[in-house]
Design an enzyme around this catalytic site. Structure first.
Site, PDB file in Angstrom:
ATOM      1  N   ASP A 101       0.818  -1.216   0.000  1.00  0.00           N
ATOM      2  CA  ASP A 101       0.000   0.000   0.000  1.00  0.00           C
ATOM      3  C   ASP A 101       0.852   1.267   0.000  1.00  0.00           C
ATOM      4  O   ASP A 101       0.708   2.133  -0.860  1.00  0.00           O
ATOM      5  CB  ASP A 101      -0.940   0.009   1.213  1.00  0.00           C
ATOM      6  N   ARG A 141      -1.328   0.751  16.548  1.00  0.00           N
ATOM      7  CA  ARG A 141      -1.707   1.909  15.738  1.00  0.00           C
ATOM      8  C   ARG A 141      -1.675   3.226  16.510  1.00  0.00           C
ATOM      9  O   ARG A 141      -1.151   4.219  16.020  1.00  0.00           O
ATOM     10  CB  ARG A 141      -3.084   1.688  15.099  1.00  0.00           C
ATOM     11  N   ASP A 152      -7.999  -0.203  10.902  1.00  0.00           N
ATOM     12  CA  ASP A 152      -6.831   0.637  11.152  1.00  0.00           C
ATOM     13  C   ASP A 152      -7.056   2.092  10.776  1.00  0.00           C
ATOM     14  O   ASP A 152      -6.493   2.998  11.387  1.00  0.00           O
ATOM     15  CB  ASP A 152      -5.613   0.085  10.408  1.00  0.00           C
ATOM     16  N   SER A 194      -2.144 -10.378   3.215  1.00  0.00           N
ATOM     17  CA  SER A 194      -1.990  -9.103   3.901  1.00  0.00           C
ATOM     18  C   SER A 194      -1.476  -9.408   5.300  1.00  0.00           C
ATOM     19  O   SER A 194      -2.155 -10.078   6.085  1.00  0.00           O
ATOM     20  CB  SER A 194      -3.329  -8.366   3.969  1.00  0.00           C
TER      21      SER A 194
END
Length: 406
Positions: A15, A95, A124, A176
């Site tokens: 990404d 995060r 996220d 992922s």
């Protein structure tokens, strides 16, 4: 005039590898890439060259491991927070730790925006953005997955190939994954069908499968001080990172710490993932055993409710909220006596208690014994049961007088 600056949460994965050129093509920003190192290991190698080649003006690689373990993992461990009974929140509490540093760098650099590579389907995006809103509400947030025309990871790979950008996945091996010192998550590909059994021998990277674990059990002693692990097998660790690495090594070698989960995402859908959390599974299990020994019934039972709420808050990205902070204050109070040592038996994916001791133990052998004692008068139980059962007796008498109640 100088360009406005945007700080990009950068991992070097698929990404974020294509977001730098995308930002350059669609915004007139100077892109400052920031990699928050929460224990990704070798994934941070070569990132600076890659980030600069794809258009970033600079790259920060911030070592957040100590802060992550001390300020995010340990409070969640002390709370006993587990999302939906399985997930030990490995991505969830990483995060806000990373986003906090993004805000700090954005303010130091005079940036006007923060960009992240989270998809519009995931949790996220919420975790990053709520942290930014809580700490720096003036900063603009850019989320390419909610803007661009790219629809899949396959299209991302094509986008990267057209621009000569190397990416760490192929269309054939396109899981992922998110890795840090606490866990490694796997999603996508064959895992999207919950009927498919995970291919553990191919999938696992932090640990061995239970079938491949040794045929002999391993005994591990974990010492805690006020709910925080401080020693393993008599070795004290000044660094929480080093202690966690040792826990990962011991549990991982015995196939301990695999969770295959179909979870309820915050955005409303269910998702399926496989999580490797070897050291975390060991530490959670040991901590729970010590609490059984040291907490009174009322506190232990109420803390279970707090743990569930705490897990929901962390999962939903609500770390920087008054309620989470208040719950942590409650948890810290309960942990004042959670000091002692727990022995765990690790064997082929199983993590079993094998003994616990504490100077604050509420277990009294003289009272609990089945042998003769001079502490507990068993005749007292009769009066207790009469009073405890009085409401049942009164109701039964009422029903007997009113036989036609139905």
């Amino acid at each position: 005039m100088s360009k406005e600056k945007v700080v990009l949460a950068y991992s070097g994965g698929l990404d974020t590898s294509i977001i730098i050129p995308w930002l350059k093509e669609n915004y007139d920003y100077e892109v400052i890439a920031v990699c928050g190192d929460v224990g990704q290991g070798k994934e941070t190698e070569g990132l600076e060259e890659k980030a600069l080649k794809t258009g970033a003006s600079k790259l920060y690689i911030e070592n957040l491991q100590e802060e992550y373990v001390r300020d995010f993992i340990w409070p969640t461990l002390k709370a006993g927070a587990v999302y939906e009974g399985k997930y030990l929140l490995g991505t969830s509490h990483a995060r806000p730790c990373i986003a906090k540093r993004l805000v700090e760098i954005a303010e130091a650099e005079g940036a006007t925006a923060i960009c992240h590579g989270c998809t519009g389907k995931g949790n996220d995006q919420v975790r990053f953005e709520l942290t930014i809103k809580a700490l720096a509400p003036h900063l603009k947030i850019i989320a390419p997955w909610r803007i661009w025309d790219i629809k899949s990871r396959e299209e991302e790979i094509d986008y990267a190939a057209a621009r000569g950008i190397p990416v760490p996945v192929t269309k054939e091996d396109n899981y992922s994954m998110d890795r840090n010192i606490w866990h490694l998550s796997h999603e996508g590909m064959d895992l999207e069908d919950p009927w498919n059994e995970p291919q553990y021998e191919k999938l696992l990277k932090l640990m061995v499968s239970p079938e491949s674990a040794p045929d002999k059990p391993t005994y591990v002693e974990i010492e805690f001080k006020q709910g925080v692990p401080v020693a393993i097998d008599g070795v004290y660790y000044e660094s929480p990172v080093e202690l966690l690495k040792k826990a990962n090594e011991l549990a991982g070698a015995n196939g301990v710490g695999i969770d295959d989960i179909v979870e309820n995402r915050l955005v409303g859908m269910k998702s399926r993932g496989v999580y490797e959390t070897p050291g975390g599974t060991l530490l959670y299990a040991a901590h729970k055993e010590l609490e059984y020994l040291c907490l009174d019934k009322q506190t232990l039972h109420y803390k279970a409710d707090v743990a569930n709420k705490f897990a929901d808050l962390v999962y939903d990205g609500l770390w920087y909220t008054p309620l989470r902070e208040a719950l942590s204050a409650f948890v810290d109070e309960t942990q004042k006596t959670v000091t002692g040592t727990v022995r765990m038996k690790l064997y082929k994916g199983n993590c079993m208690p094998a003994g616990a001791k504490s100077p604050y133990s509420l277990y009294d052998e003289d009272i609990a014994t089945f042998s003769e004692d001079e502490v507990y008068n068993q005749k007292d139980a009769a009066g207790f049961i009469n009073l405890f059962g009085l409401p049942l007796k009164v109701r039964a008498m009422m029903l007997k007088k009113n036989k036609n109640l139905d």
